[in-house]
Design a protein around this motif. Structure first.
Motif, short mmCIF file in Angstrom:
data_model
loop_
_atom_site.label_atom_id
_atom_site.label_comp_id
_atom_site.label_asym_id
_atom_site.label_seq_id
_atom_site.Cartn_x
_atom_site.Cartn_y
_atom_site.Cartn_z
N ALA A 44 7.06 26.60 -19.15
CA ALA A 44 7.74 27.55 -20.03
C ALA A 44 9.25 27.36 -19.99
O ALA A 44 9.92 27.42 -21.02
CB ALA A 44 7.38 28.98 -19.64
N THR A 45 9.79 27.12 -18.79
CA THR A 45 11.24 26.95 -18.65
C THR A 45 11.71 25.67 -19.33
O THR A 45 12.72 25.68 -20.05
CB THR A 45 11.63 26.94 -17.16
OG1 THR A 45 11.24 28.18 -16.58
CG2 THR A 45 13.13 26.76 -16.99
N VAL A 46 11.00 24.57 -19.14
CA VAL A 46 11.39 23.31 -19.79
C VAL A 46 11.40 23.49 -21.31
O VAL A 46 12.36 23.11 -21.98
CB VAL A 46 10.47 22.14 -19.37
CG1 VAL A 46 10.69 20.93 -20.26
CG2 VAL A 46 10.69 21.77 -17.91
N LEU A 47 10.34 24.08 -21.85
CA LEU A 47 10.26 24.26 -23.30
C LEU A 47 11.37 25.18 -23.81
O LEU A 47 12.07 24.86 -24.79
CB LEU A 47 8.90 24.84 -23.69
CG LEU A 47 7.69 23.93 -23.47
CD1 LEU A 47 6.39 24.70 -23.73
CD2 LEU A 47 7.77 22.68 -24.32
N ASN A 48 11.55 26.31 -23.16
CA ASN A 48 12.54 27.29 -23.59
C ASN A 48 13.96 26.77 -23.44
O ASN A 48 14.78 26.88 -24.35
CB ASN A 48 12.35 28.60 -22.81
CG ASN A 48 13.13 29.73 -23.41
OD1 ASN A 48 14.34 29.72 -23.36
ND2 ASN A 48 12.43 30.70 -23.96
N HIS A 49 14.25 26.17 -22.30
CA HIS A 49 15.61 25.71 -22.05
C HIS A 49 15.94 24.44 -22.82
O HIS A 49 17.10 24.21 -23.17
CB HIS A 49 15.85 25.56 -20.55
CG HIS A 49 15.97 26.88 -19.87
ND1 HIS A 49 16.65 27.04 -18.69
CD2 HIS A 49 15.52 28.12 -20.21
CE1 HIS A 49 16.61 28.31 -18.33
NE2 HIS A 49 15.91 28.98 -19.24
N THR A 118 19.69 33.68 -18.81
CA THR A 118 19.62 32.27 -18.47
C THR A 118 19.43 31.39 -19.71
O THR A 118 19.93 30.27 -19.75
CB THR A 118 18.51 32.00 -17.44
OG1 THR A 118 17.29 32.59 -17.88
CG2 THR A 118 18.89 32.58 -16.09
N GLN A 119 18.77 31.90 -20.73
CA GLN A 119 18.64 31.14 -21.96
C GLN A 119 19.99 31.04 -22.67
O GLN A 119 20.39 29.97 -23.14
CB GLN A 119 17.61 31.76 -22.90
CG GLN A 119 17.37 30.90 -24.14
CD GLN A 119 16.58 31.59 -25.20
OE1 GLN A 119 16.81 32.77 -25.49
NE2 GLN A 119 15.66 30.88 -25.81
N ILE A 120 20.71 32.14 -22.74
CA ILE A 120 22.03 32.13 -23.36
C ILE A 120 22.99 31.26 -22.56
O ILE A 120 23.79 30.51 -23.12
CB ILE A 120 22.54 33.57 -23.55
CG1 ILE A 120 21.64 34.28 -24.57
CG2 ILE A 120 23.99 33.59 -23.99
CD1 ILE A 120 21.82 35.76 -24.65
N ALA A 121 22.89 31.33 -21.24
CA ALA A 121 23.72 30.46 -20.40
C ALA A 121 23.39 28.99 -20.67
O ALA A 121 24.30 28.14 -20.71
CB ALA A 121 23.49 30.78 -18.92
N ALA A 131 25.58 17.47 -22.63
CA ALA A 131 24.71 16.69 -21.74
C ALA A 131 23.35 17.36 -21.69
O ALA A 131 22.97 17.93 -20.67
CB ALA A 131 25.34 16.58 -20.37
N LEU A 132 22.61 17.29 -22.78
CA LEU A 132 21.36 18.01 -22.92
C LEU A 132 20.40 17.75 -21.76
O LEU A 132 19.92 18.70 -21.14
CB LEU A 132 20.70 17.68 -24.26
CG LEU A 132 19.46 18.51 -24.59
CD1 LEU A 132 19.50 18.97 -26.03
CD2 LEU A 132 18.21 17.72 -24.32
N PRO A 133 20.08 16.50 -21.41
CA PRO A 133 19.13 16.29 -20.31
C PRO A 133 19.60 16.88 -18.98
O PRO A 133 18.81 17.50 -18.26
CB PRO A 133 19.00 14.77 -20.21
CG PRO A 133 19.44 14.25 -21.53
CD PRO A 133 20.47 15.22 -22.02
N ALA A 134 20.87 16.72 -18.67
CA ALA A 134 21.39 17.24 -17.40
C ALA A 134 21.34 18.77 -17.37
O ALA A 134 21.01 19.36 -16.34
CB ALA A 134 22.83 16.76 -17.17
N VAL A 135 21.66 19.40 -18.48
CA VAL A 135 21.64 20.86 -18.55
C VAL A 135 20.20 21.38 -18.44
O VAL A 135 19.92 22.30 -17.68
CB VAL A 135 22.33 21.39 -19.82
CG1 VAL A 135 22.06 22.88 -20.03
CG2 VAL A 135 23.82 21.11 -19.77
N VAL A 136 19.27 20.77 -19.17
CA VAL A 136 17.86 21.21 -19.13
C VAL A 136 17.29 21.01 -17.72
O VAL A 136 16.64 21.90 -17.18
CB VAL A 136 17.01 20.49 -20.19
CG1 VAL A 136 15.52 20.82 -20.02
CG2 VAL A 136 17.46 20.86 -21.59
N MET A 137 17.55 19.85 -17.13
CA MET A 137 17.05 19.61 -15.77
C MET A 137 17.69 20.58 -14.78
O MET A 137 17.01 21.13 -13.91
CB MET A 137 17.32 18.17 -15.34
CG MET A 137 16.43 17.17 -16.04
SD MET A 137 16.57 15.48 -15.40
CE MET A 137 18.26 15.07 -15.74
#
Length: 185
Positions: A44-49, A118-121, A131-137
């Motif tokens: 859920a976190t990976v998908l949402n973030h 946390t989603q807004i952050a 840096a999409l991958p770094a932020v999502v990870m």
């Protein structure tokens, strides 16, 4: 690396006492099956973030640098203030019992994260760092750092953590990020 580390730290702190951490406690108490709950939180976190970070990337592409600086700076300061407001979980989940532990966790966590701090952050961090991958990870790791112990230790951990202090620390970090962003360092 800065985007990953900052995203991890901010979300881990912001998640302490958050409604999704309370949801993790509720799911652990209700289902007593930590592995599917942890897996559901992760998915859920990976998908949402990912969606939030992608939105942050799009927003940063269409907003001028100066406007983006102001929007991000004010957003970080607003997040600091929001961190000082305690979260609580109001909803029960009777319909989610039908989809199993993993499914209930994925659905409940994904929905609970919609519009959450946390989603807004994650949107703001993605716009700030490009840096999409770094932020999502990083944000995903931060969520796991905060929620896995909640699942494994249950209510005992929730009672022992100084939630108000952790929220104040996170609020200070967001405030500093906001000021630094506005000043333009």
């Amino acid at each position: 690396m800065e985007a990953f580390l900052l995203s991890t730290g901010i979300v881990a702190l912001a998640e302490i006492g958050d409604k999704t951490q309370l949801l993790a406690l509720l799911l652990a108490a209700r289902f007593k099956k930590p592995l599917p709950i942890i897996a559901g939180i992760f998915v859920a976190t990976v998908l949402n973030h990912f969606a939030a970070a992608w939105l942050g990337q799009i927003a940063s592409a269409y907003i001028t640098d100066n406007l983006l600086r102001w929007v991000l700076g004010i957003s970080f300061i607003a997040m600091a203030l929001w961190m000082l407001i305690p979260d609580k979980l109001d909803d029960d989940m009777p319909l989610l019992d039908r989809v199993g532990v993993f499914g209930a966790t994925v659905i409940a966590f994904f929905m609970a994260e919609m519009g959450d701090k946390t989603q807004i952050a994650t949107v703001a961090l993605s716009a700030r760092f490009d840096a999409l991958p770094a932020v999502v990870m990083g944000t995903t790791l931060g969520m796991m750092i905060a929620n896995v112990p909640a699942v494994l230790l249950g209510e005992v951990a929730a009672r022992k953590l100084p939630v108000a202090t952790v929220h104040r620390i996170a609020a200070c970090i967001f405030a500093v990020l906001g000021v630094v962003t506005l000043v333009g360092f």
